[in-house]
Each structure stands twice: as structure tokens, then as C-alpha cells.
Design a protein around this motif. Structure first.
Motif, PDB file in Angstrom:
ATOM      1  N   ALA A   1     -27.346  11.194  -5.070  1.00 36.22           N
ATOM      2  CA  ALA A   1     -26.498  10.325  -4.259  1.00 36.22           C
ATOM      3  C   ALA A   1     -25.555  11.135  -3.384  1.00 36.22           C
ATOM      4  N   ALA A   2     -25.086  10.508  -2.306  1.00 35.30           N
ATOM      5  CA  ALA A   2     -23.995  11.044  -1.492  1.00 35.30           C
ATOM      6  C   ALA A   2     -22.780  10.171  -1.774  1.00 35.30           C
ATOM      7  N   VAL A   3     -21.759  10.757  -2.404  1.00 36.19           N
ATOM      8  CA  VAL A   3     -20.613   9.995  -2.893  1.00 36.19           C
ATOM      9  C   VAL A   3     -19.393  10.267  -2.017  1.00 36.19           C
ATOM     10  N   LEU A   4     -18.776   9.204  -1.533  1.00 39.62           N
ATOM     11  CA  LEU A   4     -17.504   9.293  -0.815  1.00 39.62           C
ATOM     12  C   LEU A   4     -16.435   8.699  -1.715  1.00 39.62           C
ATOM     13  N   ALA A   5     -15.417   9.495  -2.048  1.00 39.76           N
ATOM     14  CA  ALA A   5     -14.337   9.055  -2.923  1.00 39.76           C
ATOM     15  C   ALA A   5     -13.061   8.913  -2.107  1.00 39.76           C
ATOM     16  N   ILE A   6     -12.504   7.700  -2.079  1.00 38.67           N
ATOM     17  CA  ILE A   6     -11.289   7.474  -1.296  1.00 38.67           C
ATOM     18  C   ILE A   6     -10.152   7.007  -2.200  1.00 38.67           C
ATOM     19  N   ASP A   7      -8.937   7.252  -1.752  1.00 32.21           N
ATOM     20  CA  ASP A   7      -7.752   6.813  -2.479  1.00 32.21           C
ATOM     21  C   ASP A   7      -6.572   6.843  -1.525  1.00 32.21           C
ATOM     22  N   LEU A   8      -5.501   6.142  -1.879  1.00 29.95           N
ATOM     23  CA  LEU A   8      -4.284   6.192  -1.081  1.00 29.95           C
ATOM     24  C   LEU A   8      -3.551   7.514  -1.240  1.00 29.95           C
ATOM     25  N   SER A   9      -3.644   8.105  -2.445  1.00 33.62           N
ATOM     26  CA  SER A   9      -2.826   9.266  -2.796  1.00 33.62           C
ATOM     27  C   SER A   9      -3.550  10.574  -2.517  1.00 33.62           C
ATOM     28  N   ARG A  10      -2.998  11.387  -1.628  1.00 31.59           N
ATOM     29  CA  ARG A  10      -3.574  12.701  -1.360  1.00 31.59           C
ATOM     30  C   ARG A  10      -3.398  13.643  -2.547  1.00 31.59           C
ATOM     31  N   ALA A  11      -2.291  13.521  -3.251  1.00 32.00           N
ATOM     32  CA  ALA A  11      -2.066  14.381  -4.418  1.00 32.00           C
ATOM     33  C   ALA A  11      -3.141  14.138  -5.476  1.00 32.00           C
ATOM     34  N   SER A  12      -3.486  12.872  -5.684  1.00 34.44           N
ATOM     35  CA  SER A  12      -4.542  12.543  -6.648  1.00 34.44           C
ATOM     36  C   SER A  12      -5.884  13.087  -6.186  1.00 34.44           C
ATOM     37  N   LEU A  13      -6.195  12.903  -4.912  1.00 35.22           N
ATOM     38  CA  LEU A  13      -7.464  13.372  -4.368  1.00 35.22           C
ATOM     39  C   LEU A  13      -7.578  14.889  -4.434  1.00 35.22           C
ATOM     40  N   ALA A  14      -6.463  15.599  -4.209  1.00 33.31           N
ATOM     41  CA  ALA A  14      -6.482  17.062  -4.273  1.00 33.31           C
ATOM     42  C   ALA A  14      -6.841  17.529  -5.684  1.00 33.31           C
ATOM     43  N   TYR A  15      -6.344  16.828  -6.698  1.00 32.70           N
ATOM     44  CA  TYR A  15      -6.696  17.139  -8.087  1.00 32.70           C
ATOM     45  C   TYR A  15      -8.209  16.974  -8.281  1.00 32.70           C
ATOM     46  N   GLY A  16      -8.734  15.846  -7.795  1.00 31.67           N
ATOM     47  CA  GLY A  16     -10.163  15.583  -7.941  1.00 31.67           C
ATOM     48  C   GLY A  16     -11.028  16.566  -7.184  1.00 31.67           C
ATOM     49  N   ALA A  17     -10.615  16.925  -5.955  1.00 33.60           N
ATOM     50  CA  ALA A  17     -11.401  17.865  -5.156  1.00 33.60           C
ATOM     51  C   ALA A  17     -11.467  19.231  -5.830  1.00 33.60           C
ATOM     52  N   ARG A  18     -10.342  19.665  -6.424  1.00 30.98           N
ATOM     53  CA  ARG A  18     -10.353  20.952  -7.130  1.00 30.98           C
ATOM     54  C   ARG A  18     -11.274  20.895  -8.339  1.00 30.98           C
TER      55      ARG A  18
ATOM     56  N   SER B   1       0.836  -1.205   0.000  1.00 32.37           N
ATOM     57  CA  SER B   1       0.000   0.000   0.000  1.00 32.37           C
ATOM     58  C   SER B   1       0.869   1.252   0.000  1.00 32.37           C
ATOM     59  N   THR B   2       1.948   1.237   0.768  1.00 28.78           N
ATOM     60  CA  THR B   2       2.843   2.392   0.842  1.00 28.78           C
ATOM     61  C   THR B   2       3.519   2.640  -0.496  1.00 28.78           C
ATOM     62  N   LYS B   3       3.965   1.563  -1.166  1.00 29.60           N
ATOM     63  CA  LYS B   3       4.619   1.720  -2.474  1.00 29.60           C
ATOM     64  C   LYS B   3       3.636   2.224  -3.526  1.00 29.60           C
ATOM     65  N   VAL B   4       2.415   1.694  -3.504  1.00 34.22           N
ATOM     66  CA  VAL B   4       1.402   2.130  -4.469  1.00 34.22           C
ATOM     67  C   VAL B   4       1.056   3.602  -4.235  1.00 34.22           C
ATOM     68  N   ARG B   5       0.890   3.978  -2.966  1.00 32.79           N
ATOM     69  CA  ARG B   5       0.597   5.380  -2.658  1.00 32.79           C
ATOM     70  C   ARG B   5       1.715   6.288  -3.160  1.00 32.79           C
ATOM     71  N   GLN B   6       2.956   5.879  -2.965  1.00 33.50           N
ATOM     72  CA  GLN B   6       4.092   6.691  -3.407  1.00 33.50           C
ATOM     73  C   GLN B   6       4.065   6.889  -4.921  1.00 33.50           C
ATOM     74  N   GLN B   7       3.739   5.822  -5.665  1.00 35.32           N
ATOM     75  CA  GLN B   7       3.676   5.951  -7.122  1.00 35.32           C
ATOM     76  C   GLN B   7       2.664   7.008  -7.539  1.00 35.32           C
ATOM     77  N   TYR B   8       1.486   6.983  -6.915  1.00 38.00           N
ATOM     78  CA  TYR B   8       0.436   7.910  -7.329  1.00 38.00           C
ATOM     79  C   TYR B   8       0.603   9.297  -6.716  1.00 38.00           C
ATOM     80  N   GLU B   9       1.428   9.421  -5.669  1.00 39.88           N
ATOM     81  CA  GLU B   9       1.782  10.755  -5.202  1.00 39.88           C
ATOM     82  C   GLU B   9       2.720  11.407  -6.215  1.00 39.88           C
ATOM     83  N   GLU B  10       3.620  10.612  -6.772  1.00 40.93           N
ATOM     84  CA  GLU B  10       4.576  11.125  -7.764  1.00 40.93           C
ATOM     85  C   GLU B  10       3.914  11.359  -9.116  1.00 40.93           C
ATOM     86  N   ASN B  11       3.010  10.478  -9.491  1.00 43.79           N
ATOM     87  CA  ASN B  11       2.315  10.588 -10.773  1.00 43.79           C
ATOM     88  C   ASN B  11       0.817  10.381 -10.560  1.00 43.79           C
ATOM     89  N   PRO B  12       0.097  11.407 -10.060  1.00 48.09           N
ATOM     90  CA  PRO B  12      -1.362  11.282  -9.909  1.00 48.09           C
ATOM     91  C   PRO B  12      -1.991  10.810 -11.214  1.00 48.09           C
TER      92      PRO B  12
END
Length: 553
Positions: free
Chosen positions: A327-344, A255-266
């Protein structure tokens, strides 16, 4: 012959009027879904290799400039340009004299979309180099060159600067950066052309002076900020990963390695949404994806609770939130950088029925809520134990609830595995420089395994290339594997949401199609005969039994 023409004259006139109407409609309202659908129907009747009329170029340009992502229109434009370029004779340097019509269409394509045409790429790379030489010489561009430079900068943002560049080009770009930084420091006018040329080669938001300058402009005069500077710089500054709530911590090393990949490349970087239809309740939403599917949920669930497990950069959950506005949608992911893109992106589009949070699927079992719909597409196969992830999601799904999953096909990805074995591993580097080098190796190769990548959209952006062939963790499944795994977890297969599967079923008699739709063993036999059927993923819906009991194998 004259008699035949006279006989069919009314039909020919009607067809011409229909074509003209479709062109006029998309030019007038490129953001209207009905106009886009009519234009797509028109393109289906045309040959992209045939010479384009001025009206067709205008229609394509308008459709590409709209707020919708329509791959069929992009593909037609790319194929049309390739056909035109193939008919031109290059000079000694390999360059061709583009028509004004072609330049207009290329600029529109690059301004709004990501080029996914391998034959077109060398032409675009040469155009970029020509603009760099113009900027290096300090010459003023004409209007068309300025527009092309801006379009290339936007396109390079979209493909994450995956195109290779020579050492000589890199030196010139470095000198241009110094020039722009000096202009900003001195309070002088900043050349838009020079900025765009730099942006065509490297991220503008990576230049501190440019970043600070654009932030000041955006704060002082937000409505007057150049749209391209907003896209390339200002919007990046609005992506605050620290604002993303953390529901859980990582569950382990993978999980940590996958999160790191998507933090570097959302993943993925996107700018437009596809054609969408709104649904009043969960049942109609599922039915729209399963025209040949099995038994659907009994209740309508007008205000469903939805979990998107593996939200990435937000395109998928935003699509679901717009398709199910109640609907009420909850979107989760390991990568905060990816989520920040989506939230914006959600804020920018006024999508309010969605929230984003960082979480590891394996740590979700204790969340005190259940969901009517859970979607996890392209996620479980990147976990150390995909079935453990599935079990965690099943616990969160209410009895009678529906789940949509997307998992890699072992059969479809067989040819890609040789490439993955070659490009990944403990010593594999995933920097942009390395990704570019590996991509150039593919472009220059005559190895069939490598050449198979050329037709994939994943080949044309940095995060997608890394995700496809250099991912730190990947599992693949046969349909027999999936059949057993679903039954072990009390899930009933409802049918595939892949359009390729729908096309197969459409050819069958209705009764046979309905039976085949939910027969995974029959689909397994079909996939063995047609291994590219699920080349993207096995994407399908399944349902949890109403009493939570397990399905017997």
C-alpha cells in the motif's frame, strides 16, 4: 490415585515438555512472533498469583525485552508482582524487602513497558525515591541499582513523568541537575547513575547542557551512543516538525485548540508495535478484522491507496503500512509535533511506504486523489461537527472503497462524563503539575466515578490522561446515531473490529452470528444491557456504495 497419575503420565510429560519448549523459545528469540504466541498460550494456563519459577521469570523478562508490545504478557508480569508483594510484610516505612527475582522482573518491566498497575505504583515510586536518596548521598550504586535507575528513566519517558513528586524530591533533583551540568561544562566524567535518576523525575532533553552534550556524542560516535540516552534525548532531537509538509490550514477555532493540545502532548507516546500479520491485498486485510463481518470489497486491490486521517504519533499508520506492505499510506494529523514523532519512528523501522503531512480533515475536500481505504480512529469525535468531517472523508473515498472508524460510545462513557465535567472547561489547566495533582486526587478518592479511571490504561501516562478526561472537544454516539449517520453518507456497515464484539459473536451459532454482526439496531439493544462492551470505542468498518449513491434509512 497412583493409577490415575500413571494413566495420565504421558500427557503430563508432554505438557511439561510443551511448557519448557515455550519458555526456551521465548528466551532464545523474544522478537519472534511465533515464540511470543506460544509463550502467551503458556501464560494462559498459569496462575499469576502462584509463585514464579526462575524459568518463568526468565521467560517473562525475555518476552518483555523483545521489540513487540504484548499487553497480555505485561499484565501477567504486573499481576504476578502484585501477588508477590501482597504476600510480603512491609516495615514501618511501608517498604518491603524485594526478592532478587522480583527486582529482575520489575527492572525488565520498567525498562521496556509502561506500568499500568495501580497497586504496583506505590512500590515503584518508593524505589525511585530510594535511588534519589542514594544519588543525593553521593554513594555508588551496585549493578542492580544502576539497572533499576536506567529502567525507571526509560519508564518515566514512556509515561511522560506523570508520577507525582514531593517538593523535597524536586529540590534534590534540581541540585543533581546542577551537578551534571557542572560536570559537562568542566569536561569531567558524567555519572550515568545521576543522569538516570534525574531522568526518572524529569525529561533529560529539557536540560540544555545535557541536550547539547548528547547531540555531540551522537554526531561524533553514533554507534557508541548509550541506547537510553538515544531514547531519552537524541531521538527527540531528530524529530523535526518543520520538515512535515502542510497540506492545509486549520479549519476553525476547535481545530486550532485540538492541534494545540496535541502539540503540547503528542498522543500517544509509544515504543513498540503489537503483533502484526502482513496481507497481500485490501480484501484480506479487511477480512482479518471482520471474522463475522458482512459483504467485503469485491476487488482485491493489491496496491491500495490508504489515508490515515488522524495519525497521532504514527503508531496506527505504521501498523497499517506494515500490515499492507504493497500500500501507499498517507498519514495526516493536525499536530506537527505528533507527526514528527511518527516520521522518526517510521524511518527507524525502515517503513518506506508511508508519508506524513499536516492537514485538517475539513480542508481535504479539494485534494485531487481518492483512496481505497480510509481509517480514522478516535478522531471525528474531537471535531466541532463530526459528520462534517465524515462527509469530507467520504468525498475522498472511491466508490466501493472501505472506511474504518472509531468513535466514542455514549453508553460506555456515561460514567466518565462526570469526571470530564469536573476536570475540563474554559478555566481548566492542563500543565503537567495540574495533571499530576488531579491524578493524585483520583488515587486518593473513594468516589466511584473517579475510581473507575484506575483500571484504564489512559490513567498511566500524561498525554493519555489529558486525552481521556481533559480533552478540549468531545462528542459521543449511540449505535442508533451511527446507523443514521452512516446511511446519510452512503456508507454500509460491515461489522465491528473490536475483539469484545467478536467474543460476543463467537458464542452464537454461525448463521446467527453473521446476521447479528451487521445489525446495528441489535447491537444497540445489546449495548444497553452490557454498557461496557465498547468501553474503548465503537470501532468498525463500512463501505461506500459502488455508484456513490446514498443508503436509504
Amino acid at each position: 490415585m497412583l493409577h490415575v497419575i500413571q494413566q495420565n503420565a504421558p500427557a503430563l510429560v508432554d505438557a511439561f515438555k510443551g511448557q519448557r519448549s515455550a519458555l526456551e523459545s521465548v528466551v532464545a528469540t523474544p522478537g519472534d512472533q511465533d515464540s511470543i504466541l506460544r509463550f502467551m498460550a503458556l501464560l494462559g494456563e498459569l496462575d499469576p498469583a502462584a509463585p514464579r519459577s526462575d524459568a518463568l521469570t526468565e521467560g517473562l523478562t525475555a518476552a518483555l525485552s523483545g521489540p513487540l508490545d504484548v499487553p497480555d504478557i505485561q499484565d501477567f508480569a504486573q499481576r504476578s508482582l502484585c501477588a508477590e508483594l501482597a504476600a510480603l510484610k512491609p516495615n514501618g516505612q511501608g517498604d518491603v524487602a524485594l526478592s532478587e527475582d522480583a527486582q529482575i522482573l520489575i527492572t525488565a518491566l520498567l525498562h521496556h513497558c509502561c506500568n499500568c498497575s495501580v497497586p504496583l505504583e506505590p512500590v515503584l515510586v518508593r524505589l525511585r525515591r530510594g535511588l534519589l536518596e542514594l544519588a543525593e548521598a553521593g554513594q555508588s550504586p551496585n549493578a542492580a541499582q544502576l539497572q533499576l535507575a536506567e529502567a525507571l528513566a526509560r519508564h518515566s519517558f514512556t509515561n511522560e513523568h506523570i508520577w507525582a513528586q514531593t517538593a523535597a524530591e524536586a529540590r534534590v533533583v534540581a541540585d543533581l541537575v546542577l551537578t551534571v551540568v557542572d560536570q559537562i561544562t568542566q569536561g569531567a566524567n558524567v555519572s550515568a547513575f545521576t543522569l538516570f535518576v534525574i531522568g526518572a523525575y524529569q525529561p533529560l532533553d529539557g536540560i540544555e547542557a545535557v541536550r547539547d552534550w548528547v547531540m555531540r556524542l551522537g554526531v561524533q560516535t553514533p554507534d557508541a551512543l548509550d541506547p537510553t540516552l538515544r531514547l531519552l534525548v537524541f531521538d527527540r532531537l531528530l524529530e523535526d516538525a518543520t520538515e512535515i509538509e502542510a497540506l492545509t490550514v486549520d479549519a476553525g477555532e476547535v481545530s486550532t485548540k485540538v492541534r494545540q493540545q496535541y502539540e503540547e502532548n503528542p498522543y500517544p507516546r509509544w515504543r513498540h508495535l503489537p503483533l502484526l500479520a502482513e496481507h497481500a491485498d485490501l480484501r484480506s486485510y479487511v477480512a482479518a478484522h471482520l471474522p463475522f463481518g458482512g459483504k467485503l470489497p469485491q476487488d482485491d486491490v493489491p496496491e491500495p491507496r490508504v489515508l490515515i486521517a488522524g495519525a497521532g504519533t504514527g503508531r496506527h499508520p505504521i501498523e497499517v503500512a506494515r500490515a499492507l506492505p504493497s500500500a501507499a499510506v498517507l498519514a495526516i494529523d493536525l499536530s506537527r509535533a505528533s507527526l514528527a514523532y511518527g516520521a522518526r519512528e517510521a524511518r527507524a523501522r525502515g517503513v518506506t511506504n508511508i508519508s506524513f503531512a499536516q492537514a485538517d480533515i475539513l480542508r481535504l475536500a479539494d485534494v485531487p486523489v481518492t483512496f481505497d481505504l480510509i481509517e480514522s480512529v478516535g478522531v471525528l469525535h474531537h471535531m466541532h461537527d463530526p459528520e462534517a468531517g465524515l462527509r469530507s472523508l467520504v468525498k475522498l473515498l472511491r466508490p466501493g472503497g472501505v472506511m474504518r472508524l472509531g468513535l466514542y460510545s455514549q453508553t460506555a462513557r456515561h460514567g466518565l462524563n462526570a469526571v470530564r465535567d469536573r476536570y475540563r472547561g474554559p478555566n481548566a489547566d492542563a500543565t503537567l503539575t495540574d495533571i499530576r495533582a488531579r491524578r493524585q486526587e483520583v488515587l486518593a478518592s473513594d468516589d466511584p466515578a473517579l475510581m473507575a479511571l484506575l483500571g484504564a490504561p489512559d490513567f498511566h501516562s500524561t498525554s493519555m490522561f489529558r486525552d481521556a478526561v481533559m480533552h478540549v472537544q468531545e462528542h459521543q454516539f449511540t449505535l442508533l446515531d451511527l446507523d443514521k449517520m452512516l446511511k446519510r453518507n452512503g456508507l454500509k456497515f460491515l461489522g465491528f473490529s473490536n475483539t469484545t464484539a467478536h467474543a460476543v459473536l463467537q458464542k452464537l451459532p454461525p448463521k446467527q452470528a453473521r446476521k447479528r454482526a451487521t445489525d446495528l439496531k441489535a447491537w444497540h439493544r445489546y449495548e444497553q444491557r452490557h454498557p461496557e462492551t465498547f468501553v474503548g470505542m465503537h470501532q468498525f468498518f463500512c463501505m461506500k456504495s459502488a455508484d456513490g449513491s446514498r443508503v436509504q434509512a
